[in-house]
Design an enzyme around this catalytic site. Structure first.
Site, short mmCIF file in Angstrom:
data_model
loop_
_atom_site.label_atom_id
_atom_site.label_comp_id
_atom_site.label_asym_id
_atom_site.label_seq_id
_atom_site.Cartn_x
_atom_site.Cartn_y
_atom_site.Cartn_z
N ARG A 30 0.82 -1.22 0.00
CA ARG A 30 0.00 0.00 0.00
C ARG A 30 0.85 1.26 0.00
O ARG A 30 0.45 2.30 -0.53
CB ARG A 30 -0.98 -0.02 1.18
CG ARG A 30 -2.05 -1.09 1.04
CD ARG A 30 -3.03 -1.07 2.20
NE ARG A 30 -2.45 -1.49 3.45
CZ ARG A 30 -2.36 -2.75 3.88
NH1 ARG A 30 -2.81 -3.73 3.12
NH2 ARG A 30 -1.82 -3.04 5.04
N GLU A 53 4.99 -10.05 15.13
CA GLU A 53 4.47 -10.59 16.38
C GLU A 53 4.78 -12.09 16.48
O GLU A 53 5.18 -12.59 17.52
CB GLU A 53 2.96 -10.34 16.45
CG GLU A 53 2.42 -10.53 17.85
CD GLU A 53 0.94 -10.20 17.92
OE1 GLU A 53 0.40 -9.65 16.95
OE2 GLU A 53 0.35 -10.52 18.97
P1 AMP Z 1 4.17 -2.15 12.03
O1 AMP Z 1 5.39 -2.76 11.42
O2 AMP Z 1 3.70 -2.87 13.27
O3 AMP Z 1 4.33 -0.66 12.27
O4 AMP Z 1 2.98 -2.34 10.99
C1 AMP Z 1 2.90 -1.54 9.86
C2 AMP Z 1 2.60 -2.32 8.62
O5 AMP Z 1 1.61 -3.31 8.82
C3 AMP Z 1 2.08 -1.39 7.55
O6 AMP Z 1 2.67 -1.74 6.31
C4 AMP Z 1 0.57 -1.58 7.58
O7 AMP Z 1 0.06 -1.61 6.27
C5 AMP Z 1 0.35 -2.91 8.29
N1 AMP Z 1 -0.59 -2.81 9.43
C6 AMP Z 1 -0.27 -2.99 10.75
N2 AMP Z 1 -1.34 -2.86 11.55
C7 AMP Z 1 -2.37 -2.54 10.74
C8 AMP Z 1 -3.78 -2.24 10.97
N3 AMP Z 1 -4.31 -2.23 12.21
N4 AMP Z 1 -4.54 -1.94 9.90
C9 AMP Z 1 -4.00 -1.93 8.64
N5 AMP Z 1 -2.72 -2.21 8.36
C10 AMP Z 1 -1.90 -2.52 9.39
#
Ligand code: AMP
Length: 180
Positions: free
Chosen positions: A63, A100
């Protein structure tokens, strides 16, 4: 009377509970993209908070590509694709990061950015910051200077934006959602 500009975007973002697993509130930007004004509004606001000129806008698969490509046009910058490892055809450099459950790996072409290139990192959402922080490590490994990171959505309670700031990166986002 409603004067929070973020509400206009919040109204276009759909929340899907329990996707991809129970307890996750998935912030779905496909509905924002379907709107004739959603993407343009995001880009206009991202340009307004862009912190100086950049050579490249780097987007994280998948995205992030959409926002990076659209933002690169008004910023007169190139587009750098940060892909899941194994997708790029040329010689790559890669970076691992923790999920996770388990690990993931992102990559860029080894010759994608000249040493000292000024890069703006973009993704649709920052949660724990694991993805964005790995992207910063990867870009720095390639010799880039990461000038700023921008996101459409921040989940501030998950702490990713603060961790990214602690890594020395200016962070901005257009919409914040409490919780996760
Ligand atoms: P993080 O690495 O935990 O910051 O997660 C970010 C990535 O995971 C991004 O590329 C987001 O598109 C996806 N992502 C994580 N959590 C969500 C959520 N609650 N809704 C949509 N996309 C998420």
């Amino acid at each position: 009377m409603n004067d929070d500009p973020a509400d206009e975007l919040r109204a276009l973002i759909r929340t899907i509970p329990d996707f991809p697993k129970p307890g996750i509130q998935f912030r779905d930007i496909t509905t924002l993209l379907l709107s004739p004004t959603g993407l343009a509004t995001c880009i206009e606001r991202m340009v307004a908070v862009a912190d100086g000129p950049v050579d490249l806008v780097a987007g994280v698969e998948a995205r992030g590509f959409l926002f990076a490509a659209a933002l690169a046009i008004p910023l007169n910058a190139g587009v750098l694709l940060i892909r899941k490892d194994g997708k790029l055809p040329g010689a790559t450099i890669a970076e691992d990061y923790a999920l996770e459950y388990g690990r993931d790996r992102i990559a860029i072409h080894a010759d994608a950015c000249a040493p000292g290139a000024r890069v703006l990192l973009v993704d649709d959402l920052i949660a724990t910051g694991g993805t964005a922080r790995a992207a910063v490590r990867l870009l720095r490994k390639a010799g880039a200077t990461v000038m700023q990171a921008q996101f459409v959505i921040d989940l501030p309670d998950l702490g990713g934006a603060d961790l990214l700031r602690a890594d020395g990166i200016g962070v901005s986002s257009l919409v914040a959602y409490p919780g996760h």
